[in-house]
Design an enzyme around this catalytic site. Sequence first.
Site, PDB file in Angstrom:
ATOM      1  N   TRP A 144      83.203  87.335  17.419  1.00  0.00           N
ATOM      2  CA  TRP A 144      83.580  88.276  18.496  1.00  0.00           C
ATOM      3  C   TRP A 144      82.777  87.936  19.741  1.00  0.00           C
ATOM      4  O   TRP A 144      81.972  86.999  19.713  1.00  0.00           O
ATOM      5  CB  TRP A 144      83.334  89.721  18.035  1.00  0.00           C
ATOM      6  CG  TRP A 144      84.373  90.626  18.609  1.00  0.00           C
ATOM      7  CD1 TRP A 144      84.252  91.436  19.699  1.00  0.00           C
ATOM      8  CD2 TRP A 144      85.715  90.772  18.140  1.00  0.00           C
ATOM      9  NE1 TRP A 144      85.436  92.085  19.937  1.00  0.00           N
ATOM     10  CE2 TRP A 144      86.350  91.693  18.998  1.00  0.00           C
ATOM     11  CE3 TRP A 144      86.442  90.219  17.084  1.00  0.00           C
ATOM     12  CZ2 TRP A 144      87.687  92.066  18.825  1.00  0.00           C
ATOM     13  CZ3 TRP A 144      87.760  90.592  16.925  1.00  0.00           C
ATOM     14  CH2 TRP A 144      88.367  91.507  17.791  1.00  0.00           C
ATOM     15  N   ASP A 145      82.977  88.698  20.821  1.00  0.00           N
ATOM     16  CA  ASP A 145      82.211  88.323  22.020  1.00  0.00           C
ATOM     17  C   ASP A 145      80.745  88.741  21.917  1.00  0.00           C
ATOM     18  O   ASP A 145      79.951  88.430  22.783  1.00  0.00           O
ATOM     19  CB  ASP A 145      82.883  88.796  23.325  1.00  0.00           C
ATOM     20  CG  ASP A 145      83.113  90.290  23.406  1.00  0.00           C
ATOM     21  OD1 ASP A 145      82.683  91.019  22.488  1.00  0.00           O
ATOM     22  OD2 ASP A 145      83.735  90.741  24.398  1.00  0.00           O
ATOM     23  N   TRP A 146      80.359  89.421  20.849  1.00  0.00           N
ATOM     24  CA  TRP A 146      78.949  89.751  20.607  1.00  0.00           C
ATOM     25  C   TRP A 146      78.448  89.220  19.271  1.00  0.00           C
ATOM     26  O   TRP A 146      77.326  89.540  18.861  1.00  0.00           O
ATOM     27  CB  TRP A 146      78.730  91.269  20.637  1.00  0.00           C
ATOM     28  CG  TRP A 146      79.872  92.031  20.044  1.00  0.00           C
ATOM     29  CD1 TRP A 146      80.833  92.721  20.728  1.00  0.00           C
ATOM     30  CD2 TRP A 146      80.218  92.153  18.646  1.00  0.00           C
ATOM     31  NE1 TRP A 146      81.754  93.260  19.847  1.00  0.00           N
ATOM     32  CE2 TRP A 146      81.400  92.924  18.565  1.00  0.00           C
ATOM     33  CE3 TRP A 146      79.659  91.676  17.468  1.00  0.00           C
ATOM     34  CZ2 TRP A 146      82.026  93.234  17.353  1.00  0.00           C
ATOM     35  CZ3 TRP A 146      80.283  91.983  16.256  1.00  0.00           C
ATOM     36  CH2 TRP A 146      81.443  92.754  16.222  1.00  0.00           C
TER      37      TRP A 146
ATOM     38  N   ASN B 240      92.038  99.378  18.326  1.00  0.00           N
ATOM     39  CA  ASN B 240      91.263  99.142  19.540  1.00  0.00           C
ATOM     40  C   ASN B 240      92.028  98.221  20.486  1.00  0.00           C
ATOM     41  O   ASN B 240      92.245  97.035  20.156  1.00  0.00           O
ATOM     42  CB  ASN B 240      89.924  98.487  19.192  1.00  0.00           C
ATOM     43  CG  ASN B 240      89.164  98.050  20.441  1.00  0.00           C
ATOM     44  OD1 ASN B 240      88.629  98.889  21.167  1.00  0.00           O
ATOM     45  ND2 ASN B 240      89.139  96.754  20.715  1.00  0.00           N
ATOM     46  N   GLU B 241      92.463  98.765  21.600  1.00  0.00           N
ATOM     47  CA  GLU B 241      92.988  98.016  22.750  1.00  0.00           C
ATOM     48  C   GLU B 241      94.280  97.251  22.502  1.00  0.00           C
ATOM     49  O   GLU B 241      94.632  96.378  23.303  1.00  0.00           O
ATOM     50  CB  GLU B 241      91.913  97.055  23.294  1.00  0.00           C
ATOM     51  CG  GLU B 241      90.717  97.797  23.852  1.00  0.00           C
ATOM     52  CD  GLU B 241      89.662  96.907  24.504  1.00  0.00           C
ATOM     53  OE1 GLU B 241      89.758  95.687  24.380  1.00  0.00           O
ATOM     54  OE2 GLU B 241      88.749  97.458  25.143  1.00  0.00           O
TER      55      GLU B 241
ATOM     56  N   GLU C 263      84.690 103.584  26.222  1.00  0.00           N
ATOM     57  CA  GLU C 263      83.935 102.328  26.298  1.00  0.00           C
ATOM     58  C   GLU C 263      83.582 102.066  27.745  1.00  0.00           C
ATOM     59  O   GLU C 263      84.444 102.181  28.618  1.00  0.00           O
ATOM     60  CB  GLU C 263      84.767 101.129  25.823  1.00  0.00           C
ATOM     61  CG  GLU C 263      84.832 100.915  24.345  1.00  0.00           C
ATOM     62  CD  GLU C 263      85.475  99.568  23.985  1.00  0.00           C
ATOM     63  OE1 GLU C 263      85.414  98.628  24.802  1.00  0.00           O
ATOM     64  OE2 GLU C 263      86.036  99.483  22.889  1.00  0.00           O
TER      65      GLU C 263
HETATM   66  C1  BMA Z   1      85.796  96.024  24.346  1.00  0.00           C
HETATM   67  C2  BMA Z   1      85.686  96.150  22.870  1.00  0.00           C
HETATM   68  C3  BMA Z   1      85.285  94.900  22.167  1.00  0.00           C
HETATM   69  C4  BMA Z   1      84.425  94.032  22.979  1.00  0.00           C
HETATM   70  C5  BMA Z   1      83.879  94.755  24.176  1.00  0.00           C
HETATM   71  C6  BMA Z   1      83.040  93.930  25.066  1.00  0.00           C
HETATM   72  O1  BMA Z   1      86.977  95.951  24.891  1.00  0.00           O
HETATM   73  O2  BMA Z   1      86.773  96.776  22.341  1.00  0.00           O
HETATM   74  O3  BMA Z   1      86.405  94.246  21.703  1.00  0.00           O
HETATM   75  O4  BMA Z   1      83.426  93.498  22.213  1.00  0.00           O
HETATM   76  O5  BMA Z   1      84.907  95.241  24.930  1.00  0.00           O
HETATM   77  O6  BMA Z   1      83.787  92.899  25.662  1.00  0.00           O
END
Ligand code: BMA
Length: 915
Positions: free
Chosen positions: A202-204, A478-479, A571
Amino acid sequence: MFYKYYIFIRYIVGIYLLLLVNSCLTDYLSLDGNQWHAINQNKSVKIGAKVPGSIYTDLRTAKIIPENLYFTDNDVKLRWVSYDNWTYERTFSVDSSLLNKQNVYLVANGIDTVSTVRLNGQLVGQTDNQFVRYRFDIRSVVKSGPNTLRLDFQSAPLYARQKSREFQNKYNYTVAPDCPPDQYHGECHYNFVRKMAASFAWDWGPAFPTQGIWKPIGIEAYNGAIIRDVTVETIANRSKVPVEWSLTVQVFVESAANRQLDGLFDIQLDNQQLLANKLIKLKTNDKGESTALFVLPILSSHTSIEQWFPNGVANNTQKLYDLNVQLTSSSAAPVEISAVSRQIGFRTIELIQEPVKPEGLTFYFRVNGLPFFAKGSNWIPANNFMEDLTEPYLRHLLSSAKQANMNMMRVWGGGVYESDLFYRLADEYGIMIWQDFMFACSLYPANQEFLETVRTEVIQNVRRLQYHPSIAIWAGNNENELGLASWWTHLPQYPPDYRKLYADTIGQAVALEDTTRPFVPSSPSNGLDTIRENYTAANPGDTHYGDVHHYDDLADLWDWRSAPNARFVSEYGFQSFPSLETLMQAFPDQELVYPLTPAVEHHQHKEFEDQIIDGQIGSYLIKPSKGSIDRLNDFIYSSQLIHAMSMKTQTEYYRRNRKVDDKGNGHTMGALYWQLNDIWPAPTWASIESTGKWKVLHSYAIRFMANHLVTPYEDSDQQLKIDFVRDDYLGMLSFNYTIRLYNWSQCLPVRTITGHFLSNSFSVTEIYSQSIPDLLKTVDTKCRTRADCVVSIDVYNSDHSIHANNFMLLTKPNQAKLVKSNLRVISVHKQQQHVSGRTDKPLKYMFDIKLSADSVVPFVVVDLKPKSGLTGQFVDNGFFIFDGNFTATFQTSDPDISGQQISDNLIVKTLTDVK
Ligand code: BMA
């Protein structure tokens, strides 16, 4: 009273009679433990293995792969592990009593993920969903003497690739997206395997696509039936004082398919009998499932129920009651008992979506009839290897959330449905859970086979988790609705597929399984308005409806006007670097320099993000120069300040913005920042590093999420405004405020303004408004320009039981006329009193660290030298010293740490130390 005795005596007599007729408990033979072996496909590797566990940790224990899986690029170097196909095998023997039972099932609570299950060489089942419990009938296969259980796994990334290809061949279209960006070093097509999406990177976080048996596995044997799940509904009759409750208990029972059984049910609440020996005629369906439903009034004359509240809301009690449910299968011989125990809470939860002017719907929660502002963060999986996750670490994360005054956390859809322990801790700490279903940032196939496994997954997980009072809401994904409107707009198949999955499958299953909570199809979504738009809104991020996710890394992050005027921000975030101590766990010392080396950059998964962090540092603070570890530490310090300040700015705005102005702006009722926790040492959005260490943001969150917040901000025309936000329900109270204007070069304020105001429960009150140029003029030469001065504000109620304070910068710090102050540590003392919790919670030992300075010092960060070996957190961090003194607090659960050790290892840093 007499009734109570009567029930009690009846219960005792009942138990006695049961014992007389030779009753027994249903049999369970656990197959967990380390008697397993793992073997790779070509049999070149054969090692001892552990269940619950996974192949990476088994290879680590066998010393075939390194101890530190998160070190530098081990994620990529060790990918071979996930491309191999592993077999897990063990032998066991069984008692003859088990063999004689009518029902003998192998029950696997979690298999990761694609496997073929054989007992004594015979195929008993197949698995392809990590989130599903499997039950295989093994009665005709299990034998006396040694039995061999064998699970042949398939590589998850290779399986996903193959499934995606098969889908394309069969249906003639692909399901977006294919592969993650290159920086993730990840794997493709996680949408084709029901497995933690983030295990493909993932991005983290890194890709570690595990294989193994990740939850308990064992054999259940019985003649009658067993209880699988218990769900509850607590319904309040608020016209009665004290509130009278009725408790609905639904018991999910399993046995063989299509059987008729007599079940005697007993239900107790905190040892009080609510139901005794109630006979129910059970009839199982073709999956072997049946249910019994009981509506049990709890009269206040019998028990007065204490309501469960989230952390900090109303009377802030998280009272839990023991619910014991027992099923006696009287048609079995000998009579059998299956019993389960659940901790439940009495509360109601509602999501309010009502029309507001000029446009839109509200989006907020009411608990026990009271509105509350949802304050919190987002949760990602705390480890790639769930077997490495310990109870103390989970407690640390959730109690840190509680300490930061959070009352809600979102379990994000790219991870896993968390463990029973996780939700129990959330119940205990009062952290309400926004629970996503495990679908994230992707479209998913919607063929029959896929929908079927998802339906099972949803039903099982809702039934498992439903009784937890902490769970507030279910969300489809999610998204993915956002993606459908923004990125994956090109195929006509996508919207209907989307509806099949989230509306017709998940939404419908939730509606049947849990009538006590709201469901939204996605996050972000427009809530009811998304449903009006047939589940696929043209703009799911519409700020007038539902929840939004907000990221704008290039914006002016310390200006509240960059934040959206939305109903609920589920978020928002910005990245920062973890401490040296945490980075040292992943990188050799020679890599710890500034600018960042490619080795460190390997853990940065977001393209251009390090440059963006650099840019933001340059815009507000002082850009560190090139150099060794100290310069890297300057960079870490600066990145954490940018991070903390940007989250402070946004969160305070969201909380102020609950108030509705005359144009109808306002109505914000939730702020969950991205993200609470980390999975490995890396630059990410987290406020707690993967070592458990708090970043500056976490200390800031304690204040910006406190129930009482004084929040200054600059409005149009350079107007300084100060609002006071109350989340309590204590009624009308009177408060005093003190505003102090300081010149950076001295400790005494150059101007002090005092006043008082009244404010009511759960309100936002403007307490002060003044033009900044006019304010500065009143002190003449002391604050000639904004760069000379800074503001501090304190608010107290009359008996000082409520105190809030804050600071306000009048320029960016790099334009302020800071002076190098003589900042020093005066003393470190252990506090006499320890913060003790209940016996099951670790004690906390507190230390006072007294600091002194000769002028105003902004952004003081206290830390311990890396490799000090001392564990704990500084509660305050990134603080300002205004009047020459400040006492910071350090907390630890280690009883052996001394004040001297802290003092010897203390590092104190401020802006003027950055070189
Ligand atoms: C969001 C989350 C993750 C992601 C985060 C940071 O949109 O739902 O998918 O890690 O942003 O980019």
